[in-house]
Every structure is written in structure tokens, then in C-alpha cells.
Write an enzyme that holds these catalytic residues in place. Structure first.
Site, PDB file in Angstrom:
ATOM      1  N   ASN A   1      47.307  21.467 150.866  1.00  0.00           N
ATOM      2  CA  ASN A   1      48.044  20.768 151.919  1.00  0.00           C
ATOM      3  C   ASN A   1      47.139  20.194 153.000  1.00  0.00           C
ATOM      4  O   ASN A   1      47.547  19.291 153.749  1.00  0.00           O
ATOM      5  CB  ASN A   1      49.072  21.701 152.569  1.00  0.00           C
ATOM      6  CG  ASN A   1      50.261  22.001 151.692  1.00  0.00           C
ATOM      7  OD1 ASN A   1      50.928  23.028 151.870  1.00  0.00           O
ATOM      8  ND2 ASN A   1      50.551  21.146 150.713  1.00  0.00           N
TER       9      ASN A   1
ATOM     10  N   ASP B   1      59.635  24.613 148.417  1.00  0.00           N
ATOM     11  CA  ASP B   1      59.303  23.229 148.086  1.00  0.00           C
ATOM     12  C   ASP B   1      60.493  22.310 148.338  1.00  0.00           C
ATOM     13  O   ASP B   1      61.649  22.720 148.187  1.00  0.00           O
ATOM     14  CB  ASP B   1      58.879  23.149 146.613  1.00  0.00           C
ATOM     15  CG  ASP B   1      58.178  21.857 146.276  1.00  0.00           C
ATOM     16  OD1 ASP B   1      57.653  21.200 147.196  1.00  0.00           O
ATOM     17  OD2 ASP B   1      58.153  21.491 145.086  1.00  0.00           O
TER      18      ASP B   1
ATOM     19  N   GLY C   1      60.045  17.529 152.293  1.00  0.00           N
ATOM     20  CA  GLY C   1      59.874  16.095 152.465  1.00  0.00           C
ATOM     21  C   GLY C   1      60.912  15.294 151.707  1.00  0.00           C
ATOM     22  O   GLY C   1      61.465  14.303 152.227  1.00  0.00           O
ATOM     23  N   ARG C   2      61.199  15.703 150.476  1.00  0.00           N
ATOM     24  CA  ARG C   2      62.186  14.984 149.669  1.00  0.00           C
ATOM     25  C   ARG C   2      63.599  15.141 150.244  1.00  0.00           C
ATOM     26  O   ARG C   2      64.422  14.229 150.168  1.00  0.00           O
ATOM     27  CB  ARG C   2      62.118  15.468 148.221  1.00  0.00           C
ATOM     28  CG  ARG C   2      60.985  14.840 147.427  1.00  0.00           C
ATOM     29  CD  ARG C   2      60.747  15.535 146.117  1.00  0.00           C
ATOM     30  NE  ARG C   2      60.069  16.814 146.323  1.00  0.00           N
ATOM     31  CZ  ARG C   2      60.000  17.759 145.399  1.00  0.00           C
ATOM     32  NH1 ARG C   2      60.576  17.596 144.227  1.00  0.00           N
ATOM     33  NH2 ARG C   2      59.351  18.885 145.651  1.00  0.00           N
TER      34      ARG C   2
ATOM     35  N   SER D   1      49.415  25.423 151.796  1.00  0.00           N
ATOM     36  CA  SER D   1      48.411  25.669 150.769  1.00  0.00           C
ATOM     37  C   SER D   1      47.068  25.071 151.149  1.00  0.00           C
ATOM     38  O   SER D   1      46.961  24.230 152.048  1.00  0.00           O
ATOM     39  CB  SER D   1      48.871  25.083 149.432  1.00  0.00           C
ATOM     40  OG  SER D   1      48.771  23.666 149.463  1.00  0.00           O
TER      41      SER D   1
END
Length: 244
Positions: free
Chosen positions: A62, A14, A17-18, A59
Site C-alpha cells: 500500500n 478489501d 475504494g470500489r 500492507s
């Protein structure tokens, strides 16, 4: 790396994107960097002796993302298979995938299936890519198969126990998850491997996936090695030697 390794390591990758947003980049650049980390962590896991590595790559949820991002992720998967297949083969890694594969673009699916077939005789670490995957979807798919067999008269209620249920999961030969790592600071499971994580040790790190390193994996596995896994028993039961 400690001697007590998880047999099955799973990672919720995870924060791509951030990671990119923090650097003023488009989200897709975070995904591209994340693929580089997949290669490094997979090779390192195989090197140190982990038997199964499951990576939450895409996922079921997603699919709801913007179409251009989904398309980019599918192209990244294509590129990963093309570029890394020889590395996978030369390192004796067996590639497999878990999820609703029929939802993948046809070209991507065929490329993935061909890569899985080519690596099927490898005897080293199993690299399991969770693609178009959801833990609830997996359980629903098991229930549907069982219901169909019950309807046809080939399955009776008394046939069903935990081992029988497990035999209907995606890739049933893959054992329960011993250690589940999630990056990016989020502290939730996000519908991943719901059946197999019943007794998993959980490890959360604030690092975004593109920043996750071999040293970070060592730290997670060191934490795992220091934990007492009782599986419902008491510490005294675990510590007591078995009687003859």
C-alpha cells in the site's frame, strides 16, 4: 453466533475504494466508512468471545499508492486511535500491531505505541492491526534476525524448528489463524499472515468491507463451525476417541 468460535479471526478488509467509486464518491470516503465498520466488528468480536482479531489495515504494498491517499490513510489511523482508545480500554481490549512500524510517520507511530502501552494490561480480546505489513516481509525479518544470531554464534542450525521459528514472528504470542475472511469478492491471500494461515479455514464474500455487518460475520463463523478441521489427519482419526 455458534458455540464453535475461531480463537484467532483474521480479516483482509478489501473493497473500500470500489465501494466509494460505485457511489460516485472519492476513494477516501470508502476508507472513512471502512473505519466505522472496523469499530463495530471489533466490538462485536470481543462481545461474542473471539480471543484474537487481526485486521489487515495497511500492507507493505500500500505504500505504492498515490501519496495523497497514503497520507489520508495515516490520518485516519491517527483519528481512529484518538477517538477509539477509550472504547478499546473500556471494553478490556488489548491493542497491538504487526508490521514494519519504523516505516510509519513518526507521530503516528508514537501515538500507536502509546495506545498499545495503555491497553497492555487488558485481558480481553487482542486487536492486532497489521500495519506496514507483508507476510513475506515478516518471514524475511525472521530470517535476518536468525542470520544475525548465527553470525554471532548464539544460534545453531539444529536449534531451528517450527516452534523456534514462530518465536521470532511479529507478536509471537498470537496463535495461528483459525478463520481468514476476505471481503470484496477477491479470492486471494495478498501476502497476509503467510506463516499463521497454513491450516486456516478461508471464507470469501462479495461484500465490500464498508458493507460488511455483524450478520455477515455471523454467517462466516457459522460456515467455520460446520467445517471439519483435520490438520493432516483422517476423519476417522478425528472422530475416534482417544485411548486411555
Amino acid at each position: 453466533m455458534p458455540e464453535s468460535l475461531p480463537r484467532h479471526l483474521a480479516v483482509i478488509m478489501d473493497g473500500n475504494g470500489r465501494w466509494a467509486k460505485k457511489r460516485g464518491m472519492p476513494r477516501v470516503m470508502g476508507h472513512r466508512k471502512g473505519v466505522e465498520v472496523v469499530k463495530d466488528i471489533a466490538l462485536y468480536s470481543a462481545e461474542v468471545g473471539i480471543s484474537y482479531l487481526s485486521l489487515f489495515a495497511f500492507s507493505m504494498e500500500n505504500w505504492k499508492r498515490p501519496g495523497d491517499e497514503v497520507g489520508f490513510l495515516m490520518r485516519l489511523l491517527d483519528d481512529y486511535i484518538e477517538r477509539e482508545l477509550e472504547t478499546i480500554l473500556s471494553n478490556n481490549i488489548r491493542l497491538t500491531a504487526s508490521g514494519r512500524m519504523a516505516l510509519l510517520p513518526e507521530g503516528t507511530r508514537k501515538k500507536l505505541e502509546a495506545a498499545i502501552e495503555r491497553s497492555s494490561s487488558n485481558g480481553g480480546m487482542v486487536l492486532n492491526l497489521a500495519l506496514s505489513y507483508g507476510g513475506r516481509s515478516e518471514i524475511i525479518d525472521v530470517a535476518r534476525r536468525m542470520a544475525e544470531e548465527a553470525k554471532n554464534g548464539t544460534l545453531q542450525p539444529e536449534d531451528i524448528d517450527e516452534e523456534f521459528f514462530k518465536s521470532y514472528l511479529y507478536n509471537p504470542e498470537i496463535p495461528d489463524v483459525d478463520l481468514l475472511i476476505r471481503t470484496s469478492g477477491e479470492m486471494r491471500i495478498s501476502n497476509f499472515q503467510l506463516w499463521r494461515i497454513a491450516y486456516s479455514e478461508l471464507y470469501f464474500t462479495d461484500k465490500y468491507w464498508p458493507d460488511f455487518s455483524r450478520a455477515d460475520l455471523d454467517e462466516a463463523v457459522q460456515s467455520f463451525a460446520g467445517r471439519e478441521r483435520r490438520f493432516g489427519k483422517t476423519t476417522d482419526q478425528i472422530d475416534s476417541p482417544k485411548s486411555d
